[in-house]
Each structure stands twice: as structure tokens, then as C-alpha cells.
Motif scaffolding. Structure first.
Motif, PDB file in Angstrom:
ATOM      1  N   GLY A 189       0.837  -1.131   0.077  1.00  0.00           N
ATOM      2  CA  GLY A 189      -0.039   0.049  -0.037  1.00  0.00           C
ATOM      3  C   GLY A 189       0.704   1.178   0.040  1.00  0.00           C
ATOM      4  N   ALA A 190       2.019   1.234   0.634  1.00  0.00           N
ATOM      5  CA  ALA A 190       2.716   2.515   0.772  1.00  0.00           C
ATOM      6  C   ALA A 190       3.324   2.628  -0.392  1.00  0.00           C
ATOM      7  CB  ALA A 190       3.703   2.352   1.872  1.00  0.00           C
ATOM      8  N   GLY A 191       3.763   1.325  -1.103  1.00  0.00           N
ATOM      9  CA  GLY A 191       4.693   1.497  -2.284  1.00  0.00           C
ATOM     10  C   GLY A 191       3.759   2.129  -3.249  1.00  0.00           C
ATOM     11  N   ALA A 192       2.691   1.769  -3.312  1.00  0.00           N
ATOM     12  CA  ALA A 192       1.327   1.924  -4.567  1.00  0.00           C
ATOM     13  C   ALA A 192       1.266   3.611  -4.392  1.00  0.00           C
ATOM     14  CB  ALA A 192       0.437   1.170  -4.424  1.00  0.00           C
ATOM     15  N   LEU A 193       1.015   3.826  -3.105  1.00  0.00           N
ATOM     16  CA  LEU A 193       0.800   5.289  -2.967  1.00  0.00           C
ATOM     17  C   LEU A 193       1.929   6.334  -3.385  1.00  0.00           C
ATOM     18  CD1 LEU A 193      -0.949   7.583  -1.776  1.00  0.00           C
ATOM     19  CD2 LEU A 193       0.128   7.243   0.554  1.00  0.00           C
ATOM     20  N   LEU A 194       3.296   5.779  -3.063  1.00  0.00           N
ATOM     21  CA  LEU A 194       4.371   6.763  -3.378  1.00  0.00           C
ATOM     22  C   LEU A 194       4.545   6.542  -5.120  1.00  0.00           C
ATOM     23  CD1 LEU A 194       6.835   8.169  -2.702  1.00  0.00           C
ATOM     24  CD2 LEU A 194       8.174   6.132  -2.298  1.00  0.00           C
ATOM     25  N   ALA A 195       4.196   5.498  -5.543  1.00  0.00           N
ATOM     26  CA  ALA A 195       4.124   5.409  -7.004  1.00  0.00           C
ATOM     27  C   ALA A 195       3.143   6.177  -7.572  1.00  0.00           C
ATOM     28  CB  ALA A 195       4.210   4.100  -7.583  1.00  0.00           C
ATOM     29  N   THR A 196       2.089   6.340  -7.000  1.00  0.00           N
ATOM     30  CA  THR A 196       0.982   7.251  -7.422  1.00  0.00           C
ATOM     31  C   THR A 196       1.192   8.605  -7.590  1.00  0.00           C
ATOM     32  OG1 THR A 196      -0.631   5.700  -7.021  1.00  0.00           O
ATOM     33  CG2 THR A 196      -1.412   7.670  -7.527  1.00  0.00           C
ATOM     34  N   LEU A 197       1.864   9.045  -6.562  1.00  0.00           N
ATOM     35  CA  LEU A 197       2.653  10.494  -6.440  1.00  0.00           C
ATOM     36  C   LEU A 197       3.714  10.707  -7.562  1.00  0.00           C
ATOM     37  CD1 LEU A 197       2.464  10.795  -2.728  1.00  0.00           C
ATOM     38  CD2 LEU A 197       0.936  11.503  -4.295  1.00  0.00           C
ATOM     39  N   VAL A 198       4.562   9.710  -7.715  1.00  0.00           N
ATOM     40  CA  VAL A 198       5.776   9.918  -8.343  1.00  0.00           C
ATOM     41  C   VAL A 198       5.516   9.938  -9.947  1.00  0.00           C
ATOM     42  CG1 VAL A 198       8.015   9.234  -8.900  1.00  0.00           C
ATOM     43  CG2 VAL A 198       7.467   9.143  -6.683  1.00  0.00           C
ATOM     44  N   VAL A 199       4.611   9.109 -10.333  1.00  0.00           N
ATOM     45  CA  VAL A 199       4.321   8.972 -11.863  1.00  0.00           C
ATOM     46  C   VAL A 199       3.848  10.079 -12.391  1.00  0.00           C
ATOM     47  CG1 VAL A 199       4.077   6.490 -11.897  1.00  0.00           C
ATOM     48  CG2 VAL A 199       2.207   8.069 -11.513  1.00  0.00           C
ATOM     49  N   SER A 200       3.259  11.116 -11.596  1.00  0.00           N
ATOM     50  CA  SER A 200       2.685  12.586 -12.143  1.00  0.00           C
ATOM     51  C   SER A 200       3.912  13.527 -12.494  1.00  0.00           C
ATOM     52  CB  SER A 200       2.033  13.077 -11.027  1.00  0.00           C
ATOM     53  OG  SER A 200       2.619  13.347  -9.937  1.00  0.00           O
ATOM     54  N   GLY A 201       5.135  12.708 -12.324  1.00  0.00           N
ATOM     55  CA  GLY A 201       6.099  13.662 -12.519  1.00  0.00           C
ATOM     56  C   GLY A 201       6.597  13.352 -14.136  1.00  0.00           C
TER      57      GLY A 201
END
Length: 390
Positions: free
Chosen positions: A147-159
Motif C-alpha cells: 500500500g505504501a509503495g503503491a501510494l508513493l508510485a501514484t505520487l511519483v508517476v505524475s512527474g
């Protein structure tokens, strides 16, 4: 939970589990996006490469099982993590479909073999109900990390593409670090178990094979959450995607908070009975989704969210009893092969689920949910009648 995790490998192994889970959570949401957004592949080509990776992973699982039966424990587990690291880092040098396919195959091989190697490590370091609890604690930690990794990935991929490349590199380094931590434990099987690979009774293995067949409809439950419910909510009920996200987040939170507690609560119940009960609960939830969906619109979406709590309880009972039942019933000298058969069943079920679920949903909710309920109930009956007596 900390005590159980350290009992099954100590702080280094618990740390490796967390690093691996976060790394996998980073990887899963963006792998397809990497192929499309960074390598400019078509969605069909990227999806085909990912399917090839899953199939390759399934083909390697029996070999992993034999490696475990020769006495390997932390070395096979570390190898699966290292292969996944190689797959993530291969993405950084991939220039087209061929490179992406190689990366997907490496990631698929590592991902499919990991559950069996992890269960073998825990089974070597613990026994009985302590083993069940340690496996449950590991699943809770893994869900939190995912869950933590998926949340972080969701935030990062917007870059954009550059951020996604950084994510691939971080994932590779994380998996490599986890591999080093696991390998440093240097756990092997007891000498007697490793030296009698071909010996031992065959009846338990036949029952484990039957359990694997009965498990096929159970394995669809994961894609019910990730495929069927989002499609039903968004496409059929025209509900906001926020409903799907809410159901997924609620499921993750409940699994993290209740998995270990329920496993400990049910320690006096036979594992086979718990797994059969899980099938009944899942089947009831499928009928509940059918009934809730018939309400339509916002009431239907709200009803599905409520029924998802029952579904999550069934999932928790299932994941808390399945692997535990296999490890308890397997002859020690054939633990690897028993786990491989179980993971093959899980992998085949999950590979078939997206196509089957979407085809059934296209025929209508009145086809999808009753079919799933009946199949899962038949699986539960088979577990109760033919599964290992543990």
C-alpha cells in the motif's frame, strides 16, 4: 506482530520483507505505464510482454520447488529478489519491446517464485500454529508495504517519464537490498529433510494436488477486487472511480489490521475447515455484490462498499489458511514441491481471472456473480472432503 516477524528470521528478514513489499508496490502500478510512456510501446504490446512474464514465472515455480527440496531456504528466496531487481534495472537500459519483454520475464520469474521461497523460510524457522501466525504477520506487513509503495508510485508517476525511470531504479535497488538481507541469514533445511527428497508418503501430496484444484476458484477473489468490482462500479453503475479506490483502500486496511488477529483467534480450528468457511463467506459476498449492484447508481455503489467488508473477511480467512494448510500437511522432504503445486494453482487462477471475469461481466452481473458463487462453493466442498486433514 514484531515478535512473530523476528521469530521467523529476525530483524533482517523482517526488514527484507518490508523493503520487498514497498518495492513491489512501487513496481506494480507503473510497469505498464513504463512500457507505454517511456518506451512508447502500444498498450497491447506492453500487455503481451507482461503476460509472457507471468507465464515464464509459472514455468519456473516447479524448479524453485525442487531447489527448496534440495535444502535451499534463504538462497532461493534471495535469488528471487535478485532476479526481480535485475528485471527492474533492465527497464533502465531497455530501448524497445525486446528489452521490456526481458524485464517483464525477470520480474515475473522473481515474483511468482517468491511466495514459495518465503513460506519455506518461515516453515524452517517456526512450526505449528506459531508458523501460521508468522505467515499471517508477514502478509500483514507485506500488505502495508504494498500500500505504501503503491501510494508513493501514484505520487511519483505524475512527474512524467523521468520520474518513472527513477522509480524503476529505486525499485531495483530496493529488491537488491532485500536480497542481500535475506542471503545474510544463510538458513538451510534440516539435513534429514534435505537428504530424503524422493522419500516419504505420497498420500499427503495427492491431497495437496487436490487442494490446488479446489483452490482455482478461490484464487479469482484477488481479481474480483482489482478487475470485476472496478468494472462493475464504473462501467455498469456509472459510479465515480472514487468508489473503486475506496473499496480497495478499505480492503487493504482491513487485511492489515485483522489478518493476524483472525488467524490467532482461529488457532483451535482445523485449517481445512477455516479454508472451507472462507469459500462460503466469499460466495455469500459474491451474491451480495449481485444484489447490491441491482440497486443501481449511488445506492448500488454504497451497497457494494458495504458487502466488500464481508468479501474482505472471506479473503482474510482464505489467505490465512491456504498456505498454512499446505505447509502443515506437506512431508518435510517434499515441502518445496508442495508449495510449488500450491503456488502454481494460485498463479494459474490469477492468470485466467481477468479474461474470465471480464467475459462473464460482459454477459451480465446475473451471469458473473452466481457463477463465481457456485464455483467457490464447490471449491469449498472439495477442500472439506478431499483436502489435507490439518
Amino acid at each position: 506482530m514484531v515478535t512473530l516477524l523476528t521469530a521467523a528470521g529476525g530483524p533482517r528478514y523482517a526488514g527484507a520483507l518490508l523493503v520487498d513489499a514497498v518495492g513491489t508496490g512501487l513496481l506494480r502500478p507503473f510497469l505498464l505505464l513504463y512500457g507505454i510512456g517511456v518506451l512508447h510501446l502500444s498498450a497491447g504490446a506492453a500487455g503481451l510482454a507482461m503476460s509472457a512474464g507471468m507465464v515464464a514465472g509459472l514455468l519456473v515455480v516447479p524448479l524453485t520447488g525442487r531447489w527448496i527440496d534440495r535444502g535451499g531456504r534463504t538462497l532461493p528466496a534471495a535469488a528471487t529478489l535478485a532476479v526481480r531487481a535485475a528485471g527492474a534495472l533492465t527497464l533502465l537500459v531497455a530501448g524497445g519491446l525486446a528489452g521490456f519483454t526481458v524485464a517483464a520475464v525477470l520480474i515475473g520469474v522473481g515474483s511468482q517464485s517468491w511466495p514459495a521461497t518465503h513460506a519455506a523460510v518461515v516453515s524452517t524457522l517456526t512450526e505449528g500454529r506459531l508458523r501460521d501466525a508468522a505467515l499471517a504477520a508477514g502478509r500483514s506487513l507485506r500488505n502495508a508495504g504494498l500500500g505504501a509503495g503503491a501510494l508513493l508510485a501514484t505520487l511519483v508517476v505524475s512527474g512524467g517519464a523521468g520520474a518513472i525511470r527513477v522509480l524503476a531504479g529505486v525499485t531495483g535497488v530496493a529488491c537488491l537490498g532485500a536480497a542481500v538481507l535475506v542471503h545474510s541469514l544463510r538458513v538451510t533445511a534440516p539435513r534429514a529433510s534435505a537428504s530424503r527428497t524422493e522419500a516419504g508418503p505420497h498420500t499427503p501430496m495427492r491431497r495437496i494436488s487436490l487442494l490446488g484444484v479446489a483452490n482455482l476458484p478461490y484464487a479469482f477473489c484477488f481479481d474480483v477486487l482489482e478487475v470485476a468490482l472496478p468494472a462493475l462500479l464504473v462501467l455498469r453503475l456509472q459510479a465515480s472511480p472514487a468508489w473503486s479506490s475506496g473499496v480497495f483502500v478499505g480492503n487493504t486496511v482491513l487485511v492489515i489490521t485483522l489478518q493476524l488477529a483472525l488467524v490467532l483467534r482461529l488457532t483451535n480450528r482445523p485449517r481445512r475447515v477455516v479454508m472451507a468457511a472462507a469459500g462460503v463467506v466469499l460466495a455469500l459476498s459474491y451474491l451480495g455484490f449481485w444484489a447490491a449492484g441491482s440497486l443501481g447508481g449511488a445506492p448500488g455503489a454504497a451497497g457494494i462498499a458495504v458487502v466488500s467488508v464481508l468479501f474482505t473477511l472471506g479473503e482474510i480467512l482464505y489467505t490465512g489458511s491456504g498456505t498454512a494448510l499446505v505447509t502443515a500437511a506437506a512431508p518435510p522432504q517434499l515441502l518445496g514441491r508442495a508449495l510449488a503445486r500450491w503456488e502454481l494453482s494460485m498463479g494459474v487462477g490469477r492468470a485466467a481471472a481477468p479474461a474470465v471475469l471480464t467475459a462473464l461481466l460482459a454477459a451480465g452481473p446475473g451471469v458473473l456473480w452466481p457463477t463465481l458463487a457456485v464455483a467457490t462453493l464447490l471449491g469449498a466442498l472439495a477442500v472439506l472432503r478431499n483436502g489435507p486433514a490439518e
